[in-house]
Design an enzyme around this catalytic site. Structure first.
Site, PDB file in Angstrom:
ATOM      1  N   ARG A 197      11.882  -5.875   4.636  1.00  0.00           N
ATOM      2  CA  ARG A 197      11.551  -4.449   4.520  1.00  0.00           C
ATOM      3  C   ARG A 197      12.473  -3.610   5.389  1.00  0.00           C
ATOM      4  O   ARG A 197      12.812  -3.965   6.504  1.00  0.00           O
ATOM      5  CB  ARG A 197      10.112  -4.198   4.953  1.00  0.00           C
TER       6      ARG A 197
ATOM      7  N   ARG B 188      -9.563   1.469   8.391  1.00  0.00           N
ATOM      8  CA  ARG B 188      -9.136   0.112   8.649  1.00  0.00           C
ATOM      9  C   ARG B 188     -10.171  -0.668   9.440  1.00  0.00           C
ATOM     10  O   ARG B 188      -9.934  -1.822   9.788  1.00  0.00           O
ATOM     11  CB  ARG B 188      -7.917   0.207   9.531  1.00  0.00           C
TER      12      ARG B 188
ATOM     13  N   LYS C  39       0.829  -1.204   0.000  1.00  0.00           N
ATOM     14  CA  LYS C  39       0.000   0.000   0.000  1.00  0.00           C
ATOM     15  C   LYS C  39       0.872   1.267   0.000  1.00  0.00           C
ATOM     16  O   LYS C  39       0.661   2.163  -0.795  1.00  0.00           O
ATOM     17  CB  LYS C  39      -0.902   0.051   1.247  1.00  0.00           C
TER      18      LYS C  39
ATOM     19  N   ARG D  11      -0.821  -9.223  12.932  1.00  0.00           N
ATOM     20  CA  ARG D  11      -1.378  -8.135  12.108  1.00  0.00           C
ATOM     21  C   ARG D  11      -2.240  -8.690  10.984  1.00  0.00           C
ATOM     22  O   ARG D  11      -3.254  -8.099  10.618  1.00  0.00           O
ATOM     23  CB  ARG D  11      -0.244  -7.271  11.555  1.00  0.00           C
TER      24      ARG D  11
ATOM     25  N   ARG E 147      11.174  -2.180  11.102  1.00  0.00           N
ATOM     26  CA  ARG E 147      10.115  -1.708  12.002  1.00  0.00           C
ATOM     27  C   ARG E 147       9.917  -2.666  13.172  1.00  0.00           C
ATOM     28  O   ARG E 147      10.004  -3.868  13.011  1.00  0.00           O
ATOM     29  CB  ARG E 147       8.802  -1.553  11.229  1.00  0.00           C
TER      30      ARG E 147
HETATM   31  P1  AP5 Z   1       4.861  -1.669   1.850  1.00  0.00           P
HETATM   32  O1  AP5 Z   1       4.566  -0.777   0.706  1.00  0.00           O
HETATM   33  O2  AP5 Z   1       5.654  -1.139   2.986  1.00  0.00           O
HETATM   34  O3  AP5 Z   1       3.499  -2.352   2.356  1.00  0.00           O
HETATM   35  P2  AP5 Z   1       2.285  -1.776   3.167  1.00  0.00           P
HETATM   36  O4  AP5 Z   1       1.054  -2.383   2.576  1.00  0.00           O
HETATM   37  O5  AP5 Z   1       2.351  -0.294   3.274  1.00  0.00           O
HETATM   38  O6  AP5 Z   1       2.577  -2.477   4.550  1.00  0.00           O
HETATM   39  P3  AP5 Z   1       2.502  -1.901   6.030  1.00  0.00           P
HETATM   40  O7  AP5 Z   1       3.208  -2.894   6.913  1.00  0.00           O
HETATM   41  O8  AP5 Z   1       2.953  -0.486   6.079  1.00  0.00           O
HETATM   42  O9  AP5 Z   1       0.995  -2.014   6.271  1.00  0.00           O
HETATM   43  P4  AP5 Z   1       0.291  -2.009   7.596  1.00  0.00           P
HETATM   44  O10 AP5 Z   1      -1.073  -1.767   7.113  1.00  0.00           O
HETATM   45  O11 AP5 Z   1       0.469  -3.193   8.424  1.00  0.00           O
HETATM   46  O12 AP5 Z   1       1.067  -0.878   8.411  1.00  0.00           O
HETATM   47  P5  AP5 Z   1       0.734   0.632   8.754  1.00  0.00           P
HETATM   48  O13 AP5 Z   1       1.970   1.399   8.814  1.00  0.00           O
HETATM   49  O14 AP5 Z   1      -0.391   1.115   7.914  1.00  0.00           O
HETATM   50  O15 AP5 Z   1       5.564  -2.981   1.271  1.00  0.00           O
HETATM   51  C1  AP5 Z   1       6.017  -4.018   2.147  1.00  0.00           C
HETATM   52  C2  AP5 Z   1       7.398  -4.525   1.702  1.00  0.00           C
HETATM   53  O16 AP5 Z   1       7.281  -5.205   0.463  1.00  0.00           O
HETATM   54  C3  AP5 Z   1       8.418  -3.402   1.452  1.00  0.00           C
HETATM   55  O17 AP5 Z   1       9.682  -3.847   1.851  1.00  0.00           O
HETATM   56  C4  AP5 Z   1       8.332  -3.161  -0.049  1.00  0.00           C
HETATM   57  O18 AP5 Z   1       9.553  -2.641  -0.574  1.00  0.00           O
HETATM   58  C5  AP5 Z   1       8.028  -4.544  -0.573  1.00  0.00           C
HETATM   59  N1  AP5 Z   1       7.164  -4.532  -1.746  1.00  0.00           N
HETATM   60  C6  AP5 Z   1       6.115  -3.691  -2.015  1.00  0.00           C
HETATM   61  N2  AP5 Z   1       5.527  -4.024  -3.186  1.00  0.00           N
HETATM   62  C7  AP5 Z   1       6.202  -5.112  -3.647  1.00  0.00           C
HETATM   63  C8  AP5 Z   1       6.066  -5.916  -4.813  1.00  0.00           C
HETATM   64  N3  AP5 Z   1       5.107  -5.682  -5.714  1.00  0.00           N
HETATM   65  N4  AP5 Z   1       6.924  -6.973  -4.966  1.00  0.00           N
HETATM   66  C9  AP5 Z   1       7.896  -7.197  -4.030  1.00  0.00           C
HETATM   67  N5  AP5 Z   1       8.079  -6.471  -2.923  1.00  0.00           N
HETATM   68  C10 AP5 Z   1       7.237  -5.439  -2.726  1.00  0.00           C
HETATM   69  O19 AP5 Z   1       0.157   0.459  10.242  1.00  0.00           O
HETATM   70  C11 AP5 Z   1       1.003   0.029  11.295  1.00  0.00           C
HETATM   71  C12 AP5 Z   1       0.218  -0.037  12.582  1.00  0.00           C
HETATM   72  O20 AP5 Z   1      -0.292   1.262  12.897  1.00  0.00           O
HETATM   73  C13 AP5 Z   1      -1.030  -0.933  12.552  1.00  0.00           C
HETATM   74  O21 AP5 Z   1      -0.714  -2.277  12.811  1.00  0.00           O
HETATM   75  C14 AP5 Z   1      -1.883  -0.270  13.638  1.00  0.00           C
HETATM   76  O22 AP5 Z   1      -1.431  -0.649  14.910  1.00  0.00           O
HETATM   77  C15 AP5 Z   1      -1.583   1.191  13.469  1.00  0.00           C
HETATM   78  N6  AP5 Z   1      -2.537   1.857  12.568  1.00  0.00           N
HETATM   79  C16 AP5 Z   1      -2.264   2.462  11.368  1.00  0.00           C
HETATM   80  N7  AP5 Z   1      -3.377   2.965  10.812  1.00  0.00           N
HETATM   81  C17 AP5 Z   1      -4.403   2.681  11.678  1.00  0.00           C
HETATM   82  C18 AP5 Z   1      -5.801   2.917  11.655  1.00  0.00           C
HETATM   83  N8  AP5 Z   1      -6.389   3.556  10.620  1.00  0.00           N
HETATM   84  N9  AP5 Z   1      -6.524   2.475  12.697  1.00  0.00           N
HETATM   85  C19 AP5 Z   1      -5.954   1.831  13.718  1.00  0.00           C
HETATM   86  N10 AP5 Z   1      -4.654   1.559  13.805  1.00  0.00           N
HETATM   87  C20 AP5 Z   1      -3.869   1.980  12.789  1.00  0.00           C
HETATM   88 MG    MG Z   2       2.733   1.079   4.858  1.00  0.00          MG
END
Ligand code: AP5
Ligand code: MG
Ligand code: ZN
Length: 213
Positions: free
Chosen positions: A127, A88, A13, A171, A160
């Site tokens: 990552r 989410r 994402k 997660r 992270r």
């Molecule tokens: P990346 O682009 O980093 O993936 P992502 O979908 O952004 O993954 P996240 O871990 O950031 O998602 P998340 O939803 O768990 O975390 P968030 O920060 O939102 O890609 C992942 C890896 O793969 C990278 O190394 C990338 O280079 C690689 N990659 C990408 N595309 C690829 C491809 N096509 N092929 C190969 N490799 C690829 O949230 C973290 C925490 O915050 C949550 O767990 C929660 O506790 C809290 N939080 C955040 N938002 C909320 C909310 N709205 N409500 C409640 N809690 C929240």
């Molecule tokens: Mg992300």
């Protein structure tokens, strides 16, 4: 253009949201990045969010919704934005719909980046993230130009805290229970499309651009 990124943790994402933001000239708003920046700065919000994030749990809706509604009301978001990691939960989606309706607005696209759970754990262990500007890299699939250093801002790259395999599994469980229902929610709203997130990064982006126009 108002866009929401849906998809499991690690689906890509953030990677795609950054590319969309750059191409269409709209801000990339990631709740995860906002929380991580607050943790790094040691704010009260950061302290509260960390308790949940480190366990792989969602931060409570009441700490999240107002923050996003406030952010999308800033002047730089007047032509649209790409929301990454929000909404989410169904209550978050409802809060967003309500806030937008109050101004006669709506989401234009919800993009579901689909990747099977089996691929996710290995992706996360490779990552590396920049906690300063939110850039994301992968040791194999998307390495930085200089090892351990952010291409954008020169800050140090880190693994992270929530990318340990046991936390990633948690997660994923939370995603299936609380976030996956949003696919149905935005499908019913008529704004959803899916892309195959197992393809390489540029191909996923090309598929998204083909739909956005
Ligand atoms: P990346 O682009 O980093 O993936 P992502 O979908 O952004 O993954 P996240 O871990 O950031 O998602 P998340 O939803 O768990 O975390 P968030 O920060 O939102 O890609 C992942 C890896 O793969 C990278 O190394 C990338 O280079 C690689 N990659 C990408 N595309 C690829 C491809 N096509 N092929 C190969 N490799 C690829 O949230 C973290 C925490 O915050 C949550 O767990 C929660 O506790 C809290 N939080 C955040 N938002 C909320 C909310 N709205 N409500 C409640 N809690 C929240
Ligand atoms: Mg992300
Ligand atoms: Zn950076």
């Amino acid at each position: 253009m108002k866009i929401i990124m849906l998809g499991a943790p690690g689906a890509g994402k953030g990677t795609q949201a950054k590319k969309i933001a750059a191409k269409y000239g709209i801000p990339h708003i990631s709740t995860g990045d906002i929380f991580r920046a607050n943790i790094k700065e040691g704010t009260e919000l950061g302290r509260k969010a960390k308790e949940y994030m480190d366990q792989g749990l969602l931060v409570p809706d009441e700490l999240t919704c107002d923050l996003v509604v406030d952010r999308i009301s800033q002047p730089d978001a007047s032509n649209g934005y790409v929301l990454d990691g929000f909404p989410r939960t169904i209550p978050q989606a409802e809060a967003l719909t309500k806030a937008l309706e109050a101004r006669g607005e709506k989401i234009d696209y919800a993009i579901d980046v689909t990747v099977p759970d089996e691929n996710i754990v290995s992706r996360m262990s490779g990552r590396r993230a920049c906690l300063k500007c939110g850039a994301t890299y992968h040791l194999v699939y998307n390495p930085p130009k200089k090892e351990g250093v952010c291409d954008n801002c020169g800050a140090e790259l880190v693994l992270r805290d929530d990318d340990k395999p046991e936390t990633v599994q948690k997660r994923l469980n939370v995603y299936h229970a609380q976030t996956q229902p949003l696919i149905d929610y935005y499908s019913k709203a008529g704004v959803l499309f899916s892309v195959d997130g197992t393809q390489d990064i540029d191909k996923v982006f090309a598929d998204i651009v083909a739909k956005l126009g």
